[in-house]
Design an enzyme around this catalytic site. Structure first.
Site, PDB file in Angstrom:
ATOM      1  N   PRO A   2       0.827  -1.200   0.000  1.00  0.00           N
ATOM      2  CA  PRO A   2       0.000   0.000   0.000  1.00  0.00           C
ATOM      3  C   PRO A   2       0.865   1.256   0.000  1.00  0.00           C
ATOM      4  O   PRO A   2       1.936   1.291   0.607  1.00  0.00           O
ATOM      5  CB  PRO A   2      -0.797  -0.122   1.302  1.00  0.00           C
ATOM      6  CG  PRO A   2      -0.750  -1.563   1.655  1.00  0.00           C
ATOM      7  CD  PRO A   2       0.570  -2.063   1.153  1.00  0.00           C
ATOM      8  N   GLU A   3       0.392   2.284  -0.686  1.00  0.00           N
ATOM      9  CA  GLU A   3       1.135   3.538  -0.749  1.00  0.00           C
ATOM     10  C   GLU A   3       0.469   4.571   0.148  1.00  0.00           C
ATOM     11  O   GLU A   3      -0.529   4.292   0.805  1.00  0.00           O
ATOM     12  CB  GLU A   3       1.252   3.972  -2.214  1.00  0.00           C
ATOM     13  CG  GLU A   3       1.932   2.874  -3.034  1.00  0.00           C
ATOM     14  CD  GLU A   3       2.154   3.197  -4.504  1.00  0.00           C
ATOM     15  OE1 GLU A   3       2.204   4.389  -4.856  1.00  0.00           O
ATOM     16  OE2 GLU A   3       2.304   2.247  -5.296  1.00  0.00           O
ATOM     17  N   LYS A  53       4.418   5.495   4.724  1.00  0.00           N
ATOM     18  CA  LYS A  53       3.750   4.197   4.826  1.00  0.00           C
ATOM     19  C   LYS A  53       3.719   3.668   6.256  1.00  0.00           C
ATOM     20  O   LYS A  53       3.285   2.541   6.494  1.00  0.00           O
ATOM     21  CB  LYS A  53       4.430   3.201   3.892  1.00  0.00           C
ATOM     22  CG  LYS A  53       4.396   3.654   2.433  1.00  0.00           C
ATOM     23  CD  LYS A  53       5.154   2.715   1.528  1.00  0.00           C
ATOM     24  CE  LYS A  53       5.239   3.272   0.119  1.00  0.00           C
ATOM     25  NZ  LYS A  53       5.957   2.366  -0.804  1.00  0.00           N
ATOM     26  N   ARG A 125      14.360   9.075   9.084  1.00  0.00           N
ATOM     27  CA  ARG A 125      14.880   8.909   7.727  1.00  0.00           C
ATOM     28  C   ARG A 125      13.908   9.402   6.656  1.00  0.00           C
ATOM     29  O   ARG A 125      14.328   9.853   5.590  1.00  0.00           O
ATOM     30  CB  ARG A 125      15.199   7.429   7.500  1.00  0.00           C
ATOM     31  CG  ARG A 125      15.949   7.117   6.223  1.00  0.00           C
ATOM     32  CD  ARG A 125      16.445   5.687   6.218  1.00  0.00           C
ATOM     33  NE  ARG A 125      15.361   4.700   6.183  1.00  0.00           N
ATOM     34  CZ  ARG A 125      15.070   3.870   7.167  1.00  0.00           C
ATOM     35  NH1 ARG A 125      15.770   3.898   8.296  1.00  0.00           N
ATOM     36  NH2 ARG A 125      14.085   2.995   7.051  1.00  0.00           N
ATOM     37  N   ARG A 253      11.356  -2.811 -10.012  1.00  0.00           N
ATOM     38  CA  ARG A 253       9.891  -2.794  -9.897  1.00  0.00           C
ATOM     39  C   ARG A 253       9.265  -2.680 -11.284  1.00  0.00           C
ATOM     40  O   ARG A 253       9.840  -2.059 -12.176  1.00  0.00           O
ATOM     41  CB  ARG A 253       9.434  -1.604  -9.031  1.00  0.00           C
ATOM     42  CG  ARG A 253      10.010  -1.585  -7.621  1.00  0.00           C
ATOM     43  CD  ARG A 253       9.434  -2.683  -6.744  1.00  0.00           C
ATOM     44  NE  ARG A 253       8.001  -2.560  -6.577  1.00  0.00           N
ATOM     45  CZ  ARG A 253       7.407  -1.710  -5.736  1.00  0.00           C
ATOM     46  NH1 ARG A 253       8.143  -0.889  -4.983  1.00  0.00           N
ATOM     47  NH2 ARG A 253       6.094  -1.680  -5.627  1.00  0.00           N
TER      48      ARG A 253
END
Length: 263
Positions: A2-3, A53, A125, A253
């Site tokens: 999921p984004e 996320k 990060r 990807r």
């Protein structure tokens, strides 16, 4: 995986179910979280926040549950007392009088104090969240042109949570199609108009997806307000130029693009 838009909608659903309601039962699968079960009984969820996320469930005693769904984690909202039929492994249960939220299959789960929240490695990060309403195209443009990111190809940069949190593969390909660019470009090579268009698309497309994906406008022939232009549409004609959409692999990807209008 999921984004950002999907994680934010999940957070909205969790908030709607239990925000402000006293917790009547709390259960954690991981031994290191067990001591917090009794501490949270009678407390309530103040809000549910997303950082890209990652999902942060904030409690009234200042503790925060950090969870990252990664590939397999999923939250469910059920009526209290209901036990869903699933083969997934339950990790977290937060129960109120009428609604219960359940986290299945995730492995990256921690309880954080306010101090730990500011020093958590992942949270330190990640870059600015694309769904943060305070994030502007001007700030995005500054990040694109910064020494850290200006020499990075978009194929990898748009998947890097340190650049902008919440982007992922479907957003990567949709954003690049929107601005007519391929994934091998770098910010340093763009002209002013291209840079401006990309900075706006990096915010507008995730926000449009969050706000409207799955909603239907009966006045639109295609139905859903947000729909994919190239993602999972290889072999179909591009709606902008008519060329056939292709699929390749970039940064390990799947990458979908139109060779006719993306250059």
């Amino acid at each position: 995986m999921p984004e950002g838009p999907e994680i934010r909608r999940a957070a909205d659903n969790l908030e709607a179910a239990i925000k402000g309601k006293p917790l009547t039962d709390v259960w954690f699968a991981f031994p290191q979280l067990k001591p917090y079960q009794s501490q949270l009984i009678g407390q309530h969820v103040t809000h549910v926040e997303t950082r890209g996320k990652a999902l942060l469930t904030h409690f009234s005693n200042d503790l925060t549950l950090y969870s990252h769904n990664q590939l397999y984690g999923v939250w469910r909202v059920v009526d209290t007392g209901e036990e869903p039929q699933t083969t997934r492994v339950l990790r977290v249960k937060l129960q109120t009088a009428d609604k219960t939220i359940l986290l299945y299959s995730a492995s990256d789960i921690e309880m954080l104090t306010p101090e730990q929240l500011t020093t958590h490695p992942f949270l330190q990060r990640v870059g600015p969240d694309v769904l943060d309403p305070n994030l502007t195209p001007e700030v995005v443009k500054e990040r694109l042109l910064s020494p850290r990111f200006r020499n990075r190809q978009f194929a990898g940069l748009l998947l890097d949570q340190a650049f902008l949190a919440g982007l992922g593969n479907y957003l990567r390909v949709e954003i690049l199609w929107q601005v007519g660019l391929t994934g091998n470009h770098k910010a340093k090579d763009l002209n002013a108009a291209q840079l401006d268009a990309l900075a706006h698309a990096l915010l507008e497309i995730p926000r449009f997806s969050y706000a409207t994906r799955g909603q239907v406008d009966e006045n639109k022939h295609h139905g859903a307000l947000f729909r994919f232009k190239v993602f999972h549409r290889d072999g179909e004609p591009c709606e902008r130029c008519g060329s056939i959409i292709e699929k390749t692999t970039l940064s390990s990807r799947p990458f979908y693009w139109c060779p006719g209008c993306q250059h």
